[in-house]
Design a protein around this motif. Structure first.
Motif, PDB file in Angstrom:
ATOM      1  N   ASP A  28       0.835  -1.200   0.000  1.00  0.00           N
ATOM      2  CA  ASP A  28       0.000   0.000   0.000  1.00  0.00           C
ATOM      3  C   ASP A  28       0.871   1.253   0.000  1.00  0.00           C
ATOM      4  O   ASP A  28       1.802   1.358   0.792  1.00  0.00           O
ATOM      5  CB  ASP A  28      -0.894  -0.023   1.247  1.00  0.00           C
ATOM      6  CG  ASP A  28      -2.023   0.990   1.129  1.00  0.00           C
ATOM      7  OD1 ASP A  28      -2.100   1.666   0.068  1.00  0.00           O
ATOM      8  OD2 ASP A  28      -2.812   1.098   2.091  1.00  0.00           O
ATOM      9  N   ARG A  29       0.564   2.176  -0.925  1.00  0.00           N
ATOM     10  CA  ARG A  29       1.358   3.408  -0.998  1.00  0.00           C
ATOM     11  C   ARG A  29       0.854   4.467  -0.040  1.00  0.00           C
ATOM     12  O   ARG A  29       1.596   5.380   0.325  1.00  0.00           O
ATOM     13  CB  ARG A  29       1.247   4.021  -2.405  1.00  0.00           C
ATOM     14  CG  ARG A  29       2.003   3.352  -3.471  1.00  0.00           C
ATOM     15  CD  ARG A  29       1.676   4.020  -4.795  1.00  0.00           C
ATOM     16  NE  ARG A  29       2.432   5.252  -4.996  1.00  0.00           N
ATOM     17  CZ  ARG A  29       2.195   6.123  -5.968  1.00  0.00           C
ATOM     18  NH1 ARG A  29       1.202   5.915  -6.812  1.00  0.00           N
ATOM     19  NH2 ARG A  29       2.933   7.207  -6.106  1.00  0.00           N
ATOM     20  N   THR A  30      -0.432   4.397   0.303  1.00  0.00           N
ATOM     21  CA  THR A  30      -1.063   5.477   1.058  1.00  0.00           C
ATOM     22  C   THR A  30      -0.325   5.753   2.360  1.00  0.00           C
ATOM     23  O   THR A  30      -0.065   4.828   3.130  1.00  0.00           O
ATOM     24  CB  THR A  30      -2.530   5.114   1.380  1.00  0.00           C
ATOM     25  OG1 THR A  30      -3.019   4.315   0.305  1.00  0.00           O
ATOM     26  CG2 THR A  30      -3.373   6.338   1.566  1.00  0.00           C
ATOM     27  N   ALA A  65       4.197   7.605  -1.701  1.00  0.00           N
ATOM     28  CA  ALA A  65       3.087   8.331  -2.309  1.00  0.00           C
ATOM     29  C   ALA A  65       3.645   9.587  -2.970  1.00  0.00           C
ATOM     30  O   ALA A  65       4.742  10.046  -2.647  1.00  0.00           O
ATOM     31  CB  ALA A  65       2.071   8.698  -1.243  1.00  0.00           C
ATOM     32  N   ASN A  77       0.166  13.831  -2.031  1.00  0.00           N
ATOM     33  CA  ASN A  77      -0.550  12.994  -1.061  1.00  0.00           C
ATOM     34  C   ASN A  77       0.283  12.780   0.199  1.00  0.00           C
ATOM     35  O   ASN A  77       0.059  11.829   0.939  1.00  0.00           O
ATOM     36  CB  ASN A  77      -0.886  11.636  -1.681  1.00  0.00           C
ATOM     37  CG  ASN A  77      -1.785  11.784  -2.875  1.00  0.00           C
ATOM     38  OD1 ASN A  77      -2.628  12.681  -2.904  1.00  0.00           O
ATOM     39  ND2 ASN A  77      -1.595  10.943  -3.875  1.00  0.00           N
TER      40      ASN A  77
END
Lengths: 401, 345
Positions: free
Chosen positions: B324-326, B331, B335
């Motif tokens: 997951d990049r979030t 990111a 973001n």
């Protein structure tokens, strides 16, 4: 004009000895010129390489050898010089790059020496079996030799490491099987004999005396009475050294968190490369031995048979001693290539010289220098082996002449 | 006599040739354009980054896509790339000796590589961290638990050095480091039980774990060996080549920021924003000054998409190696991440 002068010079001075002298000078000059040209060419190449490296922002220096290596290897000892004798210590990330290379060389030599010894024994046995009168034994030895010599050594290494040694029982489960010998995935463990802490130089002296006397007592050339006396003195020396605190303790392998530790430890990498090289070289040596035996005059066998010697005695006392004289040059070649073969250890992570040198080069950025150092070491190693073999060869050949 | 003079000529010519060779060295860019193929150094055993997928027998991963993106930007065609498969040990030599023009191989940026090894790094394209993976059955929870064991890693990597430093700082002495020349051998050794832990970058660990038949058999420790930012690298002191590749990587970040994708590329070419129009080579363009086509960014985005698209293809939720990049440094900066391109005009 010039021609006339030359002719004149030649006709007046061209006696045979002068002619020979001129020829010798010309010969030396030509040789000198060729050698000078080769040296000059090498210097030019070195200069060009240097310039090329400089233009890429790479300088050339061996100073990195004394810098800390900053990485660790799984096994290997390097000599540390304290006084006149080196002490071998494990290397770690604080050891110098040179120390790392020394540890790699140590591992290479360790494998090479063990492999030379055992591949010779196994190879000679296989070679003799190839000439056995038993059909099954003969052909089995033939099949083994053929199989070994006709598959790549790298694949044999992969086989021994991944398919055999790493399939052994996993750490911990096999540890209780036997105290003497633990065979598990993290290696083979044996008890390691070492001197007790109380042993000092005085007790060591008596041990040496004891060994000398006991060895002398075994010699048949002394009369029986002498030998008993020698035995007595030897036993007294043993008693004295024991009284002075000499003893040999065994360091037993014990169960640690991740399986056995301690004792004499052969890692699976070391075991795999050792087995591979022993088996592989034995295949070649059996061929050399067989060739040597077949090259021997048939009359030797017949004469031995006429004297009533059994086949085993003939091989041991008549054939093999003569065969060894013939095959030493071929064996030397095998020993040299076997030593260089240890470089395949890189494929299974065994930290031999070539493997370690790659890491040193990569982590320090000194590829060119490291390659030079390593090639020099391998070259010296090969020369050393062939010098030793030549020495032995000359000793044996003398008897014959 | 003839022979001797021939040798003489040969030696002289060789001497001059050798002496002249270094000065005549042109930029890698000229070589690549002349050759018509980009030689890109990458690996084939790091799932998600540079991986020869045995199921499709195709090269895939973020690093492989970066190679393809570079080929598209420089030569206008993502398929004009020849993958030079390297190991951790050989990667820098391959590039400094000219066997490859650029390297993308999960390579951690740290000073000695630019000072002593003589490569120049491109912008950081992935922020990773070093870590350890152990077999769940061993019950190891911290690095200290590994004392007395064997840790395996790949040779010539930043992890090798980071491990030595970590053990030193934590005062762990009785630990062995066993190094192999490729990551698949390390994983095989962990699986068979020869190694008590596998140490490398955490994303690589996650993808190895994901690719194993029973991922639950392995756990990745919370502790790690520290920062591990990845970047591509080129031979040192070749600004012409380095600058072009630097800006192609920035271009991938910028395209994501602007929302330019493979799908909407033609639409974006009609954008009223003059910078975007110039970026895509619609009006004038920036390629010319870099000695490539003005449409180099458009060609690249058409071929591989922007950074976000590349990421999703290799490490996105639809892949077995999902990361997951979030909220992570990976990111885009808009973001809250660290992937940031300087302005294009």
């Amino acid at each position: 004009m010039i021609e006339a002068k030359t002719k004149l010079w030649r006709s007046s001075l061209a006696t045979p000895s002068v002619k020979r002298y001129v020829a010798r000078v010309r010969y030396k000059l030509t040789h000198g010129a060729v050698v000078a040209a080769v040296i000059g060419l090498l210097i030019l190449i070195a200069l060009a390489i240097h310039q090329n490296l400089t233009s890429r922002g790479i300088d050339f220096s061996f100073a990195y050898l004394s810098a800390p290596s900053r990485f660790g290897i799984s096994e290997g000892l390097a000599p540390v010089w304290t006084g006149w004798a080196p002490i071998f210590e494990s290397v770690d990330a604080t050891s110098s790059n040179l120390g790392m290379l020394e540890a790699g060389l140590f591992n290479t030599l360790k494998v090479a020496l063990l492999a030379i010894t055992f591949s010779t024994l196994v190879g000679v046995a296989l070679g003799v079996l190839r000439l056995s009168t038993n059909w099954l034994v003969r052909n089995l030895a033939f099949a083994i030799g053929e199989f070994i010599r006709n598959t790549p050594i790298l694949i044999q290494l992969m086989f021994w490491y991944f398919a055999v040694l790493l399939q052994l029982p996993s750490s911990g489960s096999a540890t209780k099987v036997s105290k003497w010998l633990v065979v598990e995935q993290s290696g083979v463990f044996l008890p390691l004999p070492h001197l007790s802490d109380s042993a000092g130089p005085a007790s060591g002296f008596f041990v040496a005396v004891a060994i000398a006397f006991l060895a002398a007592a075994c010699l048949r050339r002394f009369p029986a009475r002498w030998r008993i006396a020698l035995l007595g003195v030897g036993l007294c020396a043993i008693g004295a050294s024991y009284a002075l605190g000499f003893g040999i303790n065994l360091d037993w392998p014990v169960l640690g968190r991740f399986g056995a530790t301690g004792g004499l430890h052969f890692t699976p990498e070391m075991s795999a490369i050792l087995i591979t090289i022993i088996v592989n070289s034995a295949g070649y040596i059996s061929e050399i031995v067989r060739g040597g035996i077949e090259g021997l005059a048939k009359g030797q066998w017949e004469a031995a048979a006429a004297l009533g010697l059994s086949r085993g005695d003939t091989i041991r006392d008549i054939v093999l001693p003569q065969v060894f004289r013939i095959i030493i040059p071929s064996l030397t070649n095998r020993y040299i290539s076997l030593t260089k073969d240890t470089a395949i250890g890189i494929a299974i992570g065994f930290p031999e010289l070539f493997n370690v040198s790659g890491t040193v080069a990569n982590q320090s950025g000194r590829d060119f220098e490291t390659v030079i150092v390593v090639m020099t070491i391998y070259l010296l190693l090969s020369w050393l082996i062939s010098a030793l073999a030549n020495f032995v060869n000359r000793r044996i050949a003398l008897e014959r002449a | 006599m003839r022979l001797r003079s021939t040798i003489g000529y040969f030696c002289t010519a060789l001497a001059f040739g050798l002496a002249a060779a270094p000065t005549a060295r042109a930029s890698v860019l000229d070589d690549v354009k002349q050759r018509g193929v980009l030689n890109c150094a990458t690996g084939d055993a790091i799932p998600g980054f540079s991986y020869l997928n045995p199921k499709t027998s195709k090269m895939e991963g973020l690093d492989v896509d970066l190679c393809r993106a570079t080929a598209a930007a420089v030569l206008g065609d993502p398929d004009k790339v020849h993958f030079v498969i390297v190991t951790g040990k050989s990667r820098f030599n391959t590039v400094t000796t000219g066997q490859a023009d650029v390297g993308f191989f999960s390579t951690t940026v740290y000073p000695v590589r630019e000072s002593a090894i003589a490569v120049d790094f491109l912008p950081i394209n992935f922020y990773d961290a070093g870590g350890f993976m152990v077999k769940a059955s061993t019950g190891v929870e911290t690095v200290k638990d590994l004392a007395g064991g064997t840790i395996c890693t790949t040779q010539g990597t930043a992890t090798e050095v980071a491990l030595a430093n970590l053990f030193k700082s934590q005062n762990i002495t009785d630990i062995k480091v066993l190094t192999f020349d490729s990551a698949d051998k390390v994983f095989a050794a962990l699986g068979s039980g020869r190694c008590n832990a596998m140490a490398t970058d955490k994303t690589a660990l996650a993808s190895w774990r994901g690719s194993s038949p029973k991922p639950d058999d392995y756990i990745i420790l919370r502790e790690g060996t520290g920062k591990s930012p990845f970047a591509g690298f080129v031979v040192a002191n070749d600004s012409k080549w380095r600058n072009l590749l630097r800006w192609t990587v920035f271009g991938l970040f910028q395209a994501e920021e602007w929302g330019i994708t493979t799908a909407n590329l033609d639409e974006m070419k009609k954008s009223p924003d003059p910078v975007i129009r110039k970026f895509l080579g619609v009006e004038g363009g920036m390629g010319e000054d870099f000695h490539v086509s003005n449409s180099f960014m458009a060609d690249m985005i058409k071929a591989v998409g922007n950074y976000g698209e590349m990421y999703d293809r290799s490490l996105g939720p639809k892949t077995p190696y999902y990361i997951d990049r979030t909220g992570t440094p990976n990111a885009s900066w808009v973001n809250g991440g660290l992937l940031y391109s300087p302005p294009w005009e």
